[in-house]
Each structure stands twice: as C-alpha cells, then as structure tokens.
Design an enzyme around this catalytic site. Structure first.
Site, PDB file in Angstrom:
ATOM      1  N   HIS A   9     -11.033 -15.063  12.395  1.00  0.00           N
ATOM      2  CA  HIS A   9     -10.390 -16.343  12.093  1.00  0.00           C
ATOM      3  C   HIS A   9      -8.863 -16.240  12.112  1.00  0.00           C
ATOM      4  O   HIS A   9      -8.289 -15.150  11.953  1.00  0.00           O
ATOM      5  CB  HIS A   9     -10.843 -16.849  10.715  1.00  0.00           C
ATOM      6  CG  HIS A   9     -10.487 -15.913   9.591  1.00  0.00           C
ATOM      7  ND1 HIS A   9      -9.228 -15.855   9.034  1.00  0.00           N
ATOM      8  CD2 HIS A   9     -11.227 -14.982   8.940  1.00  0.00           C
ATOM      9  CE1 HIS A   9      -9.206 -14.950   8.084  1.00  0.00           C
ATOM     10  NE2 HIS A   9     -10.405 -14.390   8.000  1.00  0.00           N
ATOM     11  N   GLU A  87     -17.275 -12.713   5.135  1.00  0.00           N
ATOM     12  CA  GLU A  87     -16.451 -11.532   4.911  1.00  0.00           C
ATOM     13  C   GLU A  87     -17.126 -10.614   3.892  1.00  0.00           C
ATOM     14  O   GLU A  87     -17.939 -11.052   3.067  1.00  0.00           O
ATOM     15  CB  GLU A  87     -15.064 -11.965   4.410  1.00  0.00           C
ATOM     16  CG  GLU A  87     -14.097 -10.843   4.044  1.00  0.00           C
ATOM     17  CD  GLU A  87     -13.761  -9.941   5.223  1.00  0.00           C
ATOM     18  OE1 GLU A  87     -14.677  -9.205   5.660  1.00  0.00           O
ATOM     19  OE2 GLU A  87     -12.609  -9.948   5.680  1.00  0.00           O
TER      20      GLU A  87
END
Length: 225
Positions: A9, A87
C-alpha cells in the site's frame, strides 16, 4: 507464463509518523494516495490484464488497490478482501513510535521484534483486543494478541493455496495489494528465502513487484515497475 504482481500500500499516516501499525486501520496520506496513482500508471504501461485482485480488510490496502484498478481501467475485476492478508499484528507495540521503542528497549531487541522470522512482539492483554466485527464472525482465535512473521506466514499460506495459486494455475494474472510484512512472507515462499535471510528483505510503498511464473508456479523472472 503467468504474472503475479505484489504491491505494498501507499504511505499511511502510521508510516509517516514512524509508528507500529499492524491491524490498526489507518488511512493513506496525500503522499500515499499519489504513490498508489503512480503505481497504477506504471502497471498500466505494462499492459497487464488481471483475473482478480486480492487485498486485506484494512483501508490503506483497499484504497491503494482501488486507485490502482482505476488507473489500469480494471475496476470491474473481482476484488477479494481477506483478513489473512492483513499486516502482521505488532501486539502491544501498535501505535508506539519506533524510535522511542529503540530508546526504551534497545536497538537489538527492536530489530528482533521487527525483522526476525520467529520473534513475537510484546502481546496485547485479552482486555486490549478490539473485538472488531470484521473478525469476530470468524471466531475469537482469528484476532491475535501479537504475531511473529512466522505466524503471519502461517495464516497467509492457506489463502495462497486456496485462492491465489488456483487462479494462477488457470492462467489468470493476479494482483495482490497488501502490507510490508505479509508481502515479505509471500516473497519468502516464492523465492525460497531462508528463515534468517528474510530479515534483510524490504518492500517499498507503492512499488509493483512482478513475478513471472511457469506452469508449476516456479519463479522464472522478477521485475519492479
């Protein structure tokens, strides 16, 4: 030959502020939005057509993916969001400044928490868990109190086996927009990197990494765009 593209990202507010993020759902910065647009433009220049996009359930990855899909004019693609691509969970370190933790715990300890394959960060207490409804439907075991990279690897691989690999084997190019640690775990698998060697692998924000795969999904080439 089939193509697998991995993208971390764009810059998040936590990246900007140098804090541990993990499963905290922070937004992109203006820089991160620009990085997502640029990543999409670089991907558009390759002419790659995808069968699907895979991302986490965290907005920094989802927004990056949607910006990129808009840039490559493939917003219509099936988009699969899964907690398995979240994550790595940094436990009790979440929200803490990385420089401050180095001063408090020492550089060596922090390096172990951040880069080691097996070391687990300080855990949240059960009372500190968010019980976010994104995860509660899967059962209490889904939301961790903290994870090593190995633990993140172990939750990612079932998704690779069940969802990504079959589409690649079917000849469909796949786009994965996720997070630094979870992409490191996938890179470890794809490149057969050792448990100790993975600590030196870095994944930059908004840089598409393209793996060229043969019919058995072995890596036969790699490019960054």
């Amino acid at each position: 030959m089939t193509e697998l593209v991995l993208v971390r990202h764009g810059e998040s507010t936590a990246n900007r502020d140098n804090t541990y993020t993990g499963w905290s759902d922070v937004p992109l910065t203006a820089v991160g939005i620009a990085q997502a647009h640029q990543a999409g433009k670089r991907l558009r220049a390759t002419g790659l057509q995808f069968g699907a996009v895979h991302t986490s359930v965290l907005k920094r990855a989802i927004v990056t993916a949607n910006i990129m899909l808009s840039e490559i004019d493939q917003l219509w693609l099936p988009e699969y969001k899964t907690w398995r691509l979240n994550e790595r969970h940094y436990g009790a370190l979440r929200g803490q400044n990385k420089d401050v933790t180095r001063q408090e715990y020492g550089k060596a300890q922090v390096q172990q928490w951040r880069r080691s394959f097996y070391t687990v960060p300080p855990l949240l207490t059960p009372a500190e868990l968010d019980h976010d409804r994104r995860y509660t439907k899967y059962g209490a075991a889904v939301e961790p109190r903290g994870e090593s990279l190995k633990m993140a690897y172990d939750r990612i691989m079932p998704y690779w086996i069940d969802e990504i690999a079959p589409r690649l084997l079917d000849g469909q190019n796949q786009l994965v927009v996720a997070h630094g640690s979870t992409l490191r775990a996938m890179i470890k698998y794809l490149e057969h990197i050792s448990d100790t060697g993975i600590d030196g692998v870095e994944v930059a924000n908004g840089v598409p990494i393209c793996y060229h795969l043969d019919r058995q999904l072995h890596v036969i080439g790699k490019e960054e765009y």
